[in-house]
Design an enzyme around this catalytic site. Sequence first.
Site, PDB file in Angstrom:
ATOM      1  N   PRO A   1      22.293 -12.060   1.847  1.00  0.00           N
ATOM      2  CG  PRO A   1      23.922 -11.620   0.249  1.00  0.00           C
ATOM      3  CD  PRO A   1      23.418 -12.709   1.161  1.00  0.00           C
ATOM      4  CG  ASN A   2      21.211  -6.981  -0.650  1.00  0.00           C
ATOM      5  OD1 ASN A   2      21.439  -5.960  -0.009  1.00  0.00           O
ATOM      6  ND2 ASN A   2      22.092  -7.507  -1.481  1.00  0.00           N
TER       7      ASN A   2
ATOM      8  NE  ARG B   1      17.216  -7.312  -3.308  1.00  0.00           N
ATOM      9  CZ  ARG B   1      17.662  -8.560  -3.384  1.00  0.00           C
ATOM     10  NH1 ARG B   1      17.152  -9.488  -2.584  1.00  0.00           N
ATOM     11  NH2 ARG B   1      18.611  -8.870  -4.206  1.00  0.00           N
TER      12      ARG B   1
ATOM     13  CE1 TYR C   1      15.114 -11.549  -5.667  1.00  0.00           C
ATOM     14  CE2 TYR C   1      15.323  -9.172  -5.948  1.00  0.00           C
ATOM     15  CZ  TYR C   1      15.833 -10.441  -6.107  1.00  0.00           C
ATOM     16  OH  TYR C   1      17.057 -10.622  -6.709  1.00  0.00           O
TER      17      TYR C   1
ATOM     18  CG  ASN D   1      17.028 -17.002  -0.754  1.00  0.00           C
ATOM     19  OD1 ASN D   1      18.005 -16.897  -1.510  1.00  0.00           O
ATOM     20  ND2 ASN D   1      15.890 -16.359  -0.968  1.00  0.00           N
TER      21      ASN D   1
ATOM     22  CB  ALA E   1      24.167 -11.897  -4.201  1.00  0.00           C
TER      23      ALA E   1
ATOM     24  CD  GLU F   1      20.420 -23.203  -4.907  1.00  0.00           C
ATOM     25  OE1 GLU F   1      21.188 -24.191  -5.029  1.00  0.00           O
ATOM     26  OE2 GLU F   1      20.368 -22.285  -5.727  1.00  0.00           O
TER      27      GLU F   1
ATOM     28  CG  HIS G   1      17.069 -18.977  -5.276  1.00  0.00           C
ATOM     29  ND1 HIS G   1      17.986 -18.200  -4.623  1.00  0.00           N
ATOM     30  CD2 HIS G   1      17.721 -20.090  -5.659  1.00  0.00           C
ATOM     31  CE1 HIS G   1      19.155 -18.810  -4.624  1.00  0.00           C
ATOM     32  NE2 HIS G   1      19.024 -19.969  -5.236  1.00  0.00           N
ATOM     33  CG  LEU G   2      11.898 -14.908  -2.280  1.00  0.00           C
ATOM     34  CD1 LEU G   2      12.782 -13.751  -1.867  1.00  0.00           C
ATOM     35  CD2 LEU G   2      10.515 -14.753  -1.696  1.00  0.00           C
TER      36      LEU G   2
ATOM     37  NE  ARG H   1      16.005 -12.110 -11.285  1.00  0.00           N
ATOM     38  CZ  ARG H   1      16.443 -11.634 -10.116  1.00  0.00           C
ATOM     39  NH1 ARG H   1      16.455 -12.427  -9.048  1.00  0.00           N
ATOM     40  NH2 ARG H   1      16.853 -10.399 -10.021  1.00  0.00           N
TER      41      ARG H   1
HETATM   42  C1  DHK Z   1      17.708 -13.445  -4.080  1.00  0.00           C
HETATM   43  C2  DHK Z   1      18.732 -12.614  -4.386  1.00  0.00           C
HETATM   44  O1  DHK Z   1      19.049 -11.609  -3.584  1.00  0.00           O
HETATM   45  C3  DHK Z   1      19.483 -12.750  -5.647  1.00  0.00           C
HETATM   46  O2  DHK Z   1      20.830 -12.344  -5.499  1.00  0.00           O
HETATM   47  C4  DHK Z   1      19.418 -14.144  -6.223  1.00  0.00           C
HETATM   48  C5  DHK Z   1      17.419 -14.678  -4.857  1.00  0.00           C
HETATM   49  C6  DHK Z   1      17.988 -14.654  -6.251  1.00  0.00           C
HETATM   50  C7  DHK Z   1      15.942 -15.033  -4.783  1.00  0.00           C
HETATM   51  O3  DHK Z   1      15.254 -15.040  -5.784  1.00  0.00           O
HETATM   52  O4  DHK Z   1      15.473 -15.336  -3.688  1.00  0.00           O
HETATM   53  O5  DHK Z   1      19.969 -14.139  -7.527  1.00  0.00           O
END
Ligand code: DHK
Length: 162
Positions: free
Chosen positions: A9-10, A17, A22, A73, A76, A97, A99-100, A106
């Site tokens: 998501p997102n 964003r 990010y 990825n 959330a 797994e 993450h950016l 964090r």
């Molecule tokens: C991306 C998200 O949207 C967050 O909810 C995660 C992750 C971290 C990222 O860093 O790619 O906590």
Amino acid sequence: MRILFLNGPNLNLLGQREPEVYGSTTLEDIESRVRSRAQAKGAEVDFRQSNSEAELVGWIQQAKGNCDVIVLNAAAYTHTSIALRDAISGIGVPTIEIHLSNIHAREEFRRHSMIAPVCCGIIVGFGADSYTLAVDAAINVKASISAKTGAFSPATKGSILK
Ligand code: DHK
């Protein structure tokens, strides 16, 4: 060699964003970098994004027999989803797994991953480079498994790249 990249998501909002967290690269740009890297290494890529936990679970289930490694990825859902964790451990396709951002630097709630224990490795904190690093990692994971038993056990603890 086929790698399935799944984005939660997102992540469709990347570029606009919270760029200070990010980065300013869009998901389309990241996909294009991943495809270039994979092509140079002779790997095929399927690259998807969904805001729906159910859709992500469905895609993970479909990966069995259709791809060699999943790069996930989960955004959330990383921190909440037993459903994603069960899907990963249920299909036996090695999953990385990513993450950016560095989730460990964090908020406290981001420091715990529901899915990390069923993944074969984790790449965090390198921005868009986390994705291209994951292409290399996926190729190495596949090579390592092929050199051993030819099978991957989701119950494997620790590194499979020994
Ligand atoms: C991306 C998200 O949207 C967050 O909810 C995660 C992750 C971290 C990222 O860093 O790619 O906590």
